[in-house]
Design an enzyme around this catalytic site. Sequence first.
Site, short mmCIF file in Angstrom:
data_model
loop_
_atom_site.label_atom_id
_atom_site.label_comp_id
_atom_site.label_asym_id
_atom_site.label_seq_id
_atom_site.Cartn_x
_atom_site.Cartn_y
_atom_site.Cartn_z
CE1 TYR A 183 42.58 14.78 -11.65
CE2 TYR A 183 43.54 12.61 -10.73
CZ TYR A 183 43.40 13.64 -11.80
OH TYR A 183 44.26 13.20 -12.83
CB CYS A 184 38.61 18.01 -10.32
SG CYS A 184 37.86 19.64 -10.87
#
Length: 280
Positions: A145-146
Site C-alpha cells: 500500500y502507498c
Amino acid sequence: MQDLATLYPQKTWSVVNQQFSADQGQLAFAHANTLLALTKECQQPIIHFWTLEKTVILGMMDTKLPELTAATDQLTAAGYHYFVRNAGGLGIVADTGILNLGFYLPEVADHLSINAAYELMKTLFSETFNTSNITIEHFEVQHSYCPGEYDLSINGQKFAGIAQRRSKNGIAILLYASIEGDQQARGTLMQHFYQAGKAQQQTRWTFPDVHPETMANLADLLHQPLTVASVSQQLSASLQSNSGLTLQSDLQTLMQEADYQTQLTKNTQLLRRYQPGYQP
C-alpha cells in the site's frame, strides 16, 4: 551526496516527540504542517517523531475511488478512524506500532535535490541498522500500500515509505515505518479498502492491488524485539553518533505560544475541507 551533518554547519537540531489518539488524526497532521512553517520562522531544522492510534491516513488520490463511501465504511467497520491529508499520494496505516518521522529543513530547496532529500532518510535507517547480513534497499515494492520509488525494504519486503513536500517554508521529508504489530492485518485492511472502493474500475487514476505479504515489520525483518520507542531512541543516537548532529528538545514552550497555536488551528481548519462530505 549531501548529508545531514553538512546541511546546517554548527546548527542544533530541535526534536519533537508526540503521541496522538485516534480522534486526533487531523491535529497530528496539522502539527506537521505547522512545524514546517516554524522551521522557516526559526531557521531551525526540526526532527519530528510521532504516533497515531488506529487510523488510516488517506491521500487525496484515494478520494477518486469510484465507491469512496463503501471504502471508508470498510475502515469504520474494522474499527479504524480515517482522514484525508492535504497532500497527494495514497493511504497509509497508523497505529501504536507505526513510527512517523519528519525532517523539516529550512532554506535548502535550492541546493538539495528531490532524490538527495530522500537519501537523507534512507541513509539514516541504513546507518542505524547496519549489520553484515542486512541490506536496506529502496525501490517501489509492487502490491504494497502507498507504493513509491523510495519504499524501504529488506529482502524485498517493504517496511517503510518516504514522501516529500516542498514549499516556501522549506522541505519536509516524511516517513512512516512499520516497526511492530500485525502488519498482515494492516495490509489486509488496505486490500479490503481498495476492493470495497472498486479501485480496479477506475481508469483515470491507478490504485494499488495490495498483497499483504509484500510488507513486514522492521522487528520481524531484523529478528529483533523492536518497539517504536526503542527505534526512535536508536535513530536519535545514530543522528548524533553517525551524523554528528546536536539534538535538543527545546520547542515545547514555543509550541504553546499564541502564534503557533493560531497557525495550528488554521491548519486544522484547512484540513477539514479535504474530508469526504465537507460542507463549507
